[in-house]
Design an enzyme around this catalytic site. Sequence first.
Site, PDB file in Angstrom:
ATOM      1  N   HIS A   1       0.802  -1.297  -0.064  1.00  0.00           N
ATOM      2  CA  HIS A   1      -0.051   0.079   0.027  1.00  0.00           C
ATOM      3  C   HIS A   1       0.899   1.268  -0.011  1.00  0.00           C
ATOM      4  O   HIS A   1       0.667   2.355  -0.641  1.00  0.00           O
ATOM      5  CB  HIS A   1      -0.897  -0.040   1.103  1.00  0.00           C
ATOM      6  N   GLU A   2       1.669   1.354   0.890  1.00  0.00           N
ATOM      7  CA  GLU A   2       2.562   2.572   1.110  1.00  0.00           C
ATOM      8  C   GLU A   2       3.504   2.623  -0.168  1.00  0.00           C
ATOM      9  O   GLU A   2       3.430   3.913  -0.739  1.00  0.00           O
ATOM     10  CB  GLU A   2       3.576   2.503   2.395  1.00  0.00           C
TER      11      GLU A   2
ATOM     12  N   HIS B   1       1.690   4.261  -3.197  1.00  0.00           N
ATOM     13  CA  HIS B   1       1.655   5.916  -3.058  1.00  0.00           C
ATOM     14  C   HIS B   1       2.772   6.252  -3.824  1.00  0.00           C
ATOM     15  O   HIS B   1       2.557   7.217  -4.485  1.00  0.00           O
ATOM     16  CB  HIS B   1       1.429   6.199  -1.680  1.00  0.00           C
TER      17      HIS B   1
ATOM     18  N   TYR C   1      -4.351  14.433  -2.920  1.00  0.00           N
ATOM     19  CA  TYR C   1      -4.487  13.603  -1.978  1.00  0.00           C
ATOM     20  C   TYR C   1      -5.730  14.226  -1.083  1.00  0.00           C
ATOM     21  O   TYR C   1      -5.532  14.811  -0.015  1.00  0.00           O
ATOM     22  CB  TYR C   1      -3.310  13.487  -1.092  1.00  0.00           C
TER      23      TYR C   1
ATOM     24  N   GLU D   1      -6.101   6.453  -2.298  1.00  0.00           N
ATOM     25  CA  GLU D   1      -5.923   5.686  -1.152  1.00  0.00           C
ATOM     26  C   GLU D   1      -6.632   4.303  -1.711  1.00  0.00           C
ATOM     27  O   GLU D   1      -5.749   3.358  -1.217  1.00  0.00           O
ATOM     28  CB  GLU D   1      -6.903   5.959  -0.146  1.00  0.00           C
TER      29      GLU D   1
ATOM     30  N   ASP E   1      -9.650  14.139   7.713  1.00  0.00           N
ATOM     31  CA  ASP E   1      -8.976  12.897   6.802  1.00  0.00           C
ATOM     32  C   ASP E   1      -8.859  13.580   5.341  1.00  0.00           C
ATOM     33  O   ASP E   1      -9.049  12.636   4.506  1.00  0.00           O
ATOM     34  CB  ASP E   1      -9.692  11.615   7.114  1.00  0.00           C
TER      35      ASP E   1
ATOM     36  N   HIS F   1      -9.350   8.006   3.441  1.00  0.00           N
ATOM     37  CA  HIS F   1      -9.608   6.663   3.858  1.00  0.00           C
ATOM     38  C   HIS F   1     -11.104   6.119   4.079  1.00  0.00           C
ATOM     39  O   HIS F   1     -10.938   4.818   4.354  1.00  0.00           O
ATOM     40  CB  HIS F   1      -8.758   6.577   5.467  1.00  0.00           C
TER      41      HIS F   1
HETATM   42 ZN    ZN Z   1      -2.500   5.413   1.956  1.00  0.00          ZN
END
Ligand code: ZN
Length: 477
Positions: A184-185, A188, A199, A208, A281, A286
């Site tokens: 996931h990271e 990005h 974002y 996301e 957020d 998310h």
């Molecule tokens: Zn993320």
Amino acid sequence: MPRSSLPLPAHHPWCAIIPPYVLEALSQSGDPEVERRARATLQHDEAMRADRRTDPSVRIGEPTLTAVEQHAAAPRSTEAPSRAIHDCATSRTLPGTLVRAEGEKPTKDAAANEAYDGLGDTWTLFKEAFDRNSLDDRGLAMVASVHYGTGYDNAFWNGSQMVFGDGDGEIFLGFTRSIDVIGHELAHGVTQYTAGLNYEGQSGALNESISDVFGSLVKQHAADQSAAAADWLIGADLLAPGVKGRALRDMHHPGTAYDDPRLGKDPQPAHMDDFVETTADNGGVHINSGIPNRAFVLAALELGGNAWESVGQVWYDVLTGDIKADCDFATFAALTIAAAKAVDAETHTAVSNAWQGVGVDPAKARTPRARKRPTRTGAPNKNAKVVVRRTGGLAGQVLQREVLLRELPTDDCEQWQALVATRALERASLEQTRTHPDAFTYEVDVPSRGVQVAIPEVGLSDDQRTLMDRTLLPPRE
Ligand SMILES: [Zn+2]
């Protein structure tokens, strides 16, 4: 090599795996130790976000590169992963001590080995399934730091490297434990180098979701798992024993991942009818990511087989193709449906049905703009065309000028070349996604380099803005 000629990774707003609303819930959980750690993580995360927002734009000709960025920017000749795992030993100084470089034997530290393996599995998915050589498709070195901070409840991508906390031990265990969180990271990073999705709001939720999609695909590919066999969970191994939940997120059934007295209830919607309007957020990035997540899973299950070979290809084509940084759900649906149509009728039907299943109407897509050519690195030559446009402002006046670089004064020509070569404009457009009321927005197209960006004036350095103003309104002879 002069510093200014190093390819500068475009920067990305700070992205963390644990959303602020979870940390807020934990900070009021009733358990003093959990509350203390959650508050510490929240404070740290807020400082990081503020940091990235105020991080001054790169000055023309003098990009600031950290040691990690310089390492990451060094050219690679072979198509193999280049990993460097560091140990922060509970400090918050990045990157920490190098504990495992590419090709070295496992260390005694499980977290360092998990990070090393997860980075490798991510590289392998992108290489084998999508013929992509690392995050930037140019062999970017993959740098990670483990044991960041004390009891730090998060993992994040800071624009140039991965950072993993150990978790508080009561709610969250170490953040290297879930391979999909590592994927996931790193995804990005791929988004940063490709679509550059803002974002915030729907484009942020897509950003996301794409990280969840490719994070899950890393896990499925490494386990040679079909879409039907996959669990479609994100962070299943992060939750400590006793926490009432299966994972951080459930892509197939958003909103059902956990329901715990300390963590709260999973707030993700599974359908557009339940889309959450919020300013928290970054506009619910998310939270609303549950909707496109479920669309991906529905299409993958309908098509069967390995998701990275079916709908994963469609998503990847869109991510690396004709997509704007402010893409919304409907536009993304239309783009994926068009890409699926180019594959075959079965894929087209599956992807169309999937978006219908989550209530996203591709007919509401914004009018497609001219096809965006992929960004190419390096400076444009003097015959390159630059189109500068200034819109917005109290009076709503539009200024536009189309000019060849060689028609500009030599200094300005060189400044434009450096600006494009260092990707400073893409970086500024990623960092500054908020438009201030009545402020100007500058748009720049450099067709020969595939550059097409829009940046609020507050996102530009003085040098950048005055260069644009001089280009728009050349001083009279
Ligand atoms: Zn993320």
